[in-house]
Design a protein around this motif. Structure first.
Motif, PDB file in Angstrom:
ATOM      1  N   VAL A   1       0.860  -1.180   0.000  1.00 49.25           N
ATOM      2  CA  VAL A   1       0.000   0.000   0.000  1.00 49.25           C
ATOM      3  C   VAL A   1       0.894   1.227   0.000  1.00 49.25           C
ATOM      4  N   ALA A   2       0.636   2.122  -0.914  1.00 49.81           N
ATOM      5  CA  ALA A   2       1.419   3.359  -0.971  1.00 49.81           C
ATOM      6  C   ALA A   2       0.914   4.330   0.093  1.00 49.81           C
ATOM      7  N   PRO A   3       1.810   5.078   0.737  1.00 49.12           N
ATOM      8  CA  PRO A   3       1.392   6.041   1.772  1.00 49.12           C
ATOM      9  C   PRO A   3       0.764   7.289   1.143  1.00 49.12           C
ATOM     10  N   THR A   4      -0.461   7.145   0.649  1.00 40.82           N
ATOM     11  CA  THR A   4      -1.149   8.235  -0.019  1.00 40.82           C
ATOM     12  C   THR A   4      -1.939   9.075   0.983  1.00 40.82           C
ATOM     13  N   ALA A   5      -2.460  10.191   0.471  1.00 40.60           N
ATOM     14  CA  ALA A   5      -3.283  11.058   1.327  1.00 40.60           C
ATOM     15  C   ALA A   5      -4.565  10.364   1.760  1.00 40.60           C
ATOM     16  N   SER A   6      -5.045   9.404   0.965  1.00 43.70           N
ATOM     17  CA  SER A   6      -6.256   8.667   1.323  1.00 43.70           C
ATOM     18  C   SER A   6      -6.071   7.875   2.610  1.00 43.70           C
ATOM     19  N   ILE A   7      -4.888   7.275   2.780  1.00 48.13           N
ATOM     20  CA  ILE A   7      -4.628   6.503   4.001  1.00 48.13           C
ATOM     21  C   ILE A   7      -4.619   7.418   5.217  1.00 48.13           C
ATOM     22  N   PHE A   8      -3.954   8.562   5.104  1.00 48.00           N
ATOM     23  CA  PHE A   8      -3.872   9.470   6.245  1.00 48.00           C
ATOM     24  C   PHE A   8      -5.226  10.126   6.543  1.00 48.00           C
ATOM     25  N   SER A   9      -6.042  10.330   5.529  1.00 50.53           N
ATOM     26  CA  SER A   9      -7.377  10.894   5.783  1.00 50.53           C
ATOM     27  C   SER A   9      -8.257   9.894   6.512  1.00 50.53           C
ATOM     28  N   GLN A  10      -8.013   8.593   6.291  1.00 49.96           N
ATOM     29  CA  GLN A  10      -8.790   7.590   7.015  1.00 49.96           C
ATOM     30  C   GLN A  10      -8.442   7.576   8.499  1.00 49.96           C
ATOM     31  N   ILE A  11      -7.226   7.954   8.845  1.00 40.06           N
ATOM     32  CA  ILE A  11      -6.878   8.084  10.270  1.00 40.06           C
ATOM     33  C   ILE A  11      -7.697   9.205  10.903  1.00 40.06           C
ATOM     34  N   SER A  12      -7.831  10.334  10.209  1.00 38.10           N
ATOM     35  CA  SER A  12      -8.654  11.434  10.717  1.00 38.10           C
ATOM     36  C   SER A  12     -10.115  11.016  10.844  1.00 38.10           C
ATOM     37  N   SER A  13     -10.591  10.185   9.915  1.00 34.84           N
ATOM     38  CA  SER A  13     -11.972   9.700  10.005  1.00 34.84           C
ATOM     39  C   SER A  13     -12.166   8.806  11.221  1.00 34.84           C
ATOM     40  N   LEU A  14     -11.176   7.980  11.530  1.00 30.56           N
ATOM     41  CA  LEU A  14     -11.276   7.132  12.730  1.00 30.56           C
ATOM     42  C   LEU A  14     -11.300   7.975  14.000  1.00 30.56           C
ATOM     43  N   VAL A  15     -10.566   9.087  14.008  1.00 28.41           N
ATOM     44  CA  VAL A  15     -10.611   9.987  15.161  1.00 28.41           C
ATOM     45  C   VAL A  15     -11.976  10.649  15.260  1.00 28.41           C
ATOM     46  N   THR A  16     -12.541  11.047  14.118  1.00 24.96           N
ATOM     47  CA  THR A  16     -13.872  11.661  14.124  1.00 24.96           C
ATOM     48  C   THR A  16     -14.935  10.692  14.618  1.00 24.96           C
ATOM     49  N   LEU A  17     -14.806   9.420  14.261  1.00 27.09           N
ATOM     50  CA  LEU A  17     -15.748   8.395  14.723  1.00 27.09           C
ATOM     51  C   LEU A  17     -15.492   7.963  16.154  1.00 27.09           C
ATOM     52  N   GLN A  18     -14.471   8.542  16.801  1.00 29.84           N
ATOM     53  CA  GLN A  18     -14.100   8.241  18.187  1.00 29.84           C
ATOM     54  C   GLN A  18     -13.645   6.801  18.354  1.00 29.84           C
ATOM     55  N   LEU A  19     -13.181   6.183  17.261  1.00 30.49           N
ATOM     56  CA  LEU A  19     -12.544   4.879  17.368  1.00 30.49           C
ATOM     57  C   LEU A  19     -11.078   5.037  17.764  1.00 30.49           C
ATOM     58  N   LEU A  20     -10.478   6.142  17.390  1.00 38.74           N
ATOM     59  CA  LEU A  20      -9.163   6.556  17.868  1.00 38.74           C
ATOM     60  C   LEU A  20      -9.325   7.887  18.565  1.00 38.74           C
ATOM     61  N   SER A  21      -8.476   8.162  19.514  1.00 39.81           N
ATOM     62  CA  SER A  21      -8.469   9.464  20.184  1.00 39.81           C
ATOM     63  C   SER A  21      -7.077  10.061  20.059  1.00 39.81           C
ATOM     64  N   GLN A  22      -7.041  11.324  19.690  1.00 37.48           N
ATOM     65  CA  GLN A  22      -5.765  12.016  19.526  1.00 37.48           C
ATOM     66  C   GLN A  22      -5.295  12.537  20.873  1.00 37.48           C
TER      67      GLN A  22
END
Length: 450
Positions: free
Chosen positions: A379-400
């Protein structure tokens, strides 16, 4: 209960108002003193703040309705634009015909001009009040709206007071350009004794008030440390009271057997701790799944979330980074790690289960390294992968963890349980147990020769 007196208002109305607002007599008296007599000019703007369910809106609106004061109550969540706010204020004070005179996209100057025109035709005999509930939403509107409303009394030359209700402090509102400072008024949280007094008013007519007060004390003994929201506590009290009274209905206990009643409801209150604030199911579903199910059912909204393909791998990697020590990454995730000397040495804090200690923060670099090791393809480290991390934080599955301005090395924590991770891993065919340090430690303890 202290007797509340305020010139210009009938004492009977004030007495009934104080009876309907228990544990808020001090705030009621202070607000009435700030408002003064009905025909007097009041302070231009008042900012009332406090946590959720502390009685801010209830006290203010009860004063307005019981004392029959002219007011416009606006919920800022409903006002997606400033034009809707202007329309509601003019409609409440001068009727729908006055609000219809606003242009299609009204500006602040249009509102001030029309308000001055209408107030000159019908001058105020009493102070008019504009109540803006959940005022923190106004920060997303036009930057000039809030400073103008704070000094609306001066702009329209009318006896009008703006009352802002919010859950956040004034420092989060103050614009950089400066503005007229409102009068700040804080509503404190209810104490435990005050919550007992308020919740005891809802006692069941079939049982004595003393029994219900004992039940409320038991309920607060479990939930007070994690929840002080009056509405949530009231919901929990109504939901679990039938289970509390179950031994009484079966004739197995009397109202004086508080210990036996507590033993009966204790496991159900512990289960209810898992879904405080969530309201993921209705009361009927709660009773069906918790009270009548032989096995405990974990209710979680996360179990019904459909995630993108790589987001599942990111969440698995975040779980492993949170619960595995960083020094074990070479053993679990490096494909050719070479020979690693086996040792039974454990650090002091690693002798306790990591799930009892809670998730540990991890940097973004470590998360991506584990992700590339776990995922089954390149998997290439694209902006799509990093945006999915932000989505997980928004869904409160991850916390920053830390501040939002730490762009160079942000840290995260995994906020989901092992059961949720196991369910996700089955969807993507990843055996999480082989990567878990706790599982590796269990194998070494039970089978030392493997």
């Amino acid at each position: 209960m202290a007797l509340i007196k305020c010139p210009g208002y009938p004492e009977d109305t004030l007495r009934s108002l104080a009876e309907r607002l228990p544990c808020r007599e001090t705030q009621l008296a202070t607000l009435l003193a700030l408002m003064g007599q009905p025909d007097q000019y009041s302070y231009p703007s008042v900012f009332i703040y406090g946590h959720r369910a502390t009685g801010k809106s209830h006290v203010v609106l009860s004063i307005m309705k019981d004392l029959e004061l002219p007011h416009a109550s606006v919920d800022c969540v409903e006002c997606v634009s400033s034009g809707l706010l202007f329309h509601q204020v003019l409609s409440a004070f001068f009727g729908p015909d006055a609000a219809a005179l606003l242009p299609r996209c009204p500006s602040l100057s249009d509102f001030v001009r029309l308000y001055k025109q209408m107030s000159s035709n019908s001058p105020a005999t009493q102070t008019r009040y504009i109540i803006l509930d959940r005022a923190e939403r106004m920060r997303d509107m036009d930057f000039s709206l809030l400073p103008a409303l704070l000094r609306l009394q001066e702009l329209v030359n009318d006896n009008v007071t703006v009352i802002l209700l919010s859950e956040i402090v004034w420092e989060k509102f103050r614009p950089n350009t400066g503005c007229f400072e409102p009068l700040l008024f804080h509503f404190p949280d209810y104490s435990k004794a005050e919550l007992v007094q308020i919740l005891s008013w809802d006692h069941h007519p079939s049982y004595t008030p003393e029994l219900y007060a004992s039940y409320i004390n038991i309920l607060l003994g479990v939930f007070f440390s994690v929840c002080r929201d009056l509405r949530e506590l009231r919901h929990l009290a109504v939901l679990n009271f039938s289970k509390f009274c179950e031994p009484l209905e079966k004739g197995e206990a009397k109202e004086s057997d508080i210990h036996k009643l507590w033993k009966n409801i204790e496991p159900h209150l512990q289960r209810a701790m898992q879904t405080v604030y969530l309201r993921e199911v209705s009361s009927v579903q709660w009773e069906q799944q918790f009270f009548f199910s032989p096995l405990p059912v974990v209710l979680s909204a996360h179990a019904h979330i459909e995630l993108p393909y790589y987001s599942k791998f990111l969440l698995i990697a975040a779980y492993l980074a949170s619960f595995n020590p960083a020094r074990t990454d070479r053993r679990f995730f490096l494909k050719s790690h070479g020979k690693i000397r086996k040792t039974n040495f454990l650090k002091k804090h690693e002798k306790t289960s990591n799930h009892l200690l809670g998730p540990k923060p991890f940097p973004l670099d470590r998360l991506m390294a584990i992700f590339y090791s776990v995922v089954d393809s390149r998997v290439a480290p694209t902006a799509s992968i990093f945006s999915q991390i932000s989505s997980l934080v928004t869904l409160q599955l991850l916390s920053q963890v830390g501040h939002d301005d730490q762009l160079d090395s942000p840290k995260y924590k995994c906020s989901v349980s092992l059961d949720f991770i196991l369910a996700i891993s089955r969807c993507v065919c990843v055996c999480v147990r082989l990567y878990r340090y706790q599982y590796y430690k269990f194998l070494n303890d039970t089978q030392p020769y493997i």
